[in-house]
Scaffold this motif. Structure first.
Motif, PDB file in Angstrom:
ATOM      1  N   TRP A 161       0.864  -1.185   0.000  1.00 54.19           N
ATOM      2  CA  TRP A 161       0.000   0.000   0.000  1.00 54.19           C
ATOM      3  C   TRP A 161       0.893   1.224   0.000  1.00 54.19           C
ATOM      4  O   TRP A 161       1.863   1.285   0.759  1.00 54.19           O
ATOM      5  N   LYS A 162       0.562   2.201  -0.869  1.00 57.13           N
ATOM      6  CA  LYS A 162       1.367   3.419  -0.972  1.00 57.13           C
ATOM      7  C   LYS A 162       0.463   4.629  -1.144  1.00 57.13           C
ATOM      8  O   LYS A 162      -0.576   4.561  -1.793  1.00 57.13           O
ATOM      9  N   VAL A 163       0.915   5.735  -0.573  1.00 54.48           N
ATOM     10  CA  VAL A 163       0.203   6.998  -0.734  1.00 54.48           C
ATOM     11  C   VAL A 163       0.442   7.472  -2.161  1.00 54.48           C
ATOM     12  O   VAL A 163       1.584   7.549  -2.612  1.00 54.48           O
ATOM     13  N   THR A 164      -0.647   7.780  -2.881  1.00 50.72           N
ATOM     14  CA  THR A 164      -0.513   8.230  -4.267  1.00 50.72           C
ATOM     15  C   THR A 164      -0.689   9.740  -4.389  1.00 50.72           C
ATOM     16  O   THR A 164      -0.075  10.348  -5.264  1.00 50.72           O
ATOM     17  N   THR A 165      -1.522  10.318  -3.562  1.00 51.53           N
ATOM     18  CA  THR A 165      -1.702  11.774  -3.539  1.00 51.53           C
ATOM     19  C   THR A 165      -2.023  12.211  -2.110  1.00 51.53           C
ATOM     20  O   THR A 165      -2.563  11.430  -1.322  1.00 51.53           O
ATOM     21  N   PHE A 166      -1.671  13.445  -1.815  1.00 56.68           N
ATOM     22  CA  PHE A 166      -2.094  14.030  -0.543  1.00 56.68           C
ATOM     23  C   PHE A 166      -2.175  15.543  -0.706  1.00 56.68           C
ATOM     24  O   PHE A 166      -1.503  16.124  -1.552  1.00 56.68           O
ATOM     25  N   ALA A 167      -3.022  16.137   0.103  1.00 55.17           N
ATOM     26  CA  ALA A 167      -3.196  17.592   0.084  1.00 55.17           C
ATOM     27  C   ALA A 167      -3.094  18.102   1.511  1.00 55.17           C
ATOM     28  O   ALA A 167      -3.783  17.605   2.408  1.00 55.17           O
TER      29      ALA A 167
END
Length: 190
Positions: free
Chosen positions: A175-181
């Motif tokens: 599992w990986k973070v693909t976008t964040f704001a």
């Protein structure tokens, strides 16, 4: 190896070690040692749903991303391969660009961000491949300093900020973070 199998293996090893230790006790009495097999170490009857497992793995990846970034930020190392352990795509590009900008401007970051992510949604519920997280991240003790003299850099206010992140399951099962704001300071109260 899945989490269930690795846990079961660890419990089996611990049970075997315990049996071996009981057979080597210092009690020299004539009482024979029991040969009754150990009780089954079956998992609890409360099954963890695929959605719960996805939430746990996505949250771990999200927290790992911030930890990896904080470690790299101590030297503004935008090229460390460690950044790709928990982030990919746009998220990884954002982190790398931020660290490169700090490197270019002679800045390093000290301290750690504080995060308390909460799953907002899981898609699809029966076989999740994406989890949306919300967070009220706190950068109060994660500050930028000039690399040449160690003086604090005036990089704007620090504090609590609303953060949203999308974490996806990769082809290899990670599992990986693909976008964040990350929103402005004061954007969250939780």
């Amino acid at each position: 190896m899945t989490h269930y199998r690795s846990t079961r293996l660890a419990l089996t090893v611990l049970a075997a070690a315990g049996l071996g230790l009981s057979a080597c006790s210092q009690d020299n009495s004539a009482t024979p040692t029991s040969t009754t097999p150990a009780p089954s170490l079956a998992p609890s009857t409360t099954a963890t749903s695929p959605a719960d497992i996805a939430k746990q793995k996505a949250t771990a990846a999200y927290l790992g991303m911030w930890s990896d970034m904080a470690e790299a930020a101590t030297t503004s190392d935008w090229q460390t391969p460690k950044l790709a352990q928990n982030a990919t795509g746009e998220a990884l590009q954002t982190i790398s660009r931020s660290l490169y900008a700090d490197h270019y401007n002679g800045l390093v970051t000290k301290g750690q961000p504080v995060n308390h992510p909460k799953p907002a949604s899981v898609e699809p519920l029966d076989n999740p491949t994406s989890v949306t997280l919300t967070d009220c991240g706190d950068s109060t003790n994660w500050l930028k300093y000039r690399a040449d003299n160690g003086q604090p850099a005036n990089d704007g206010p620090s504090g609590r900020r609303q953060i949203e992140a999308l974490v996806k399951k990769a082809v290899d099962g990670s599992w990986k973070v693909t976008t964040f704001a990350v929103h402005e300071v004061g954007s969250c109260t939780g």
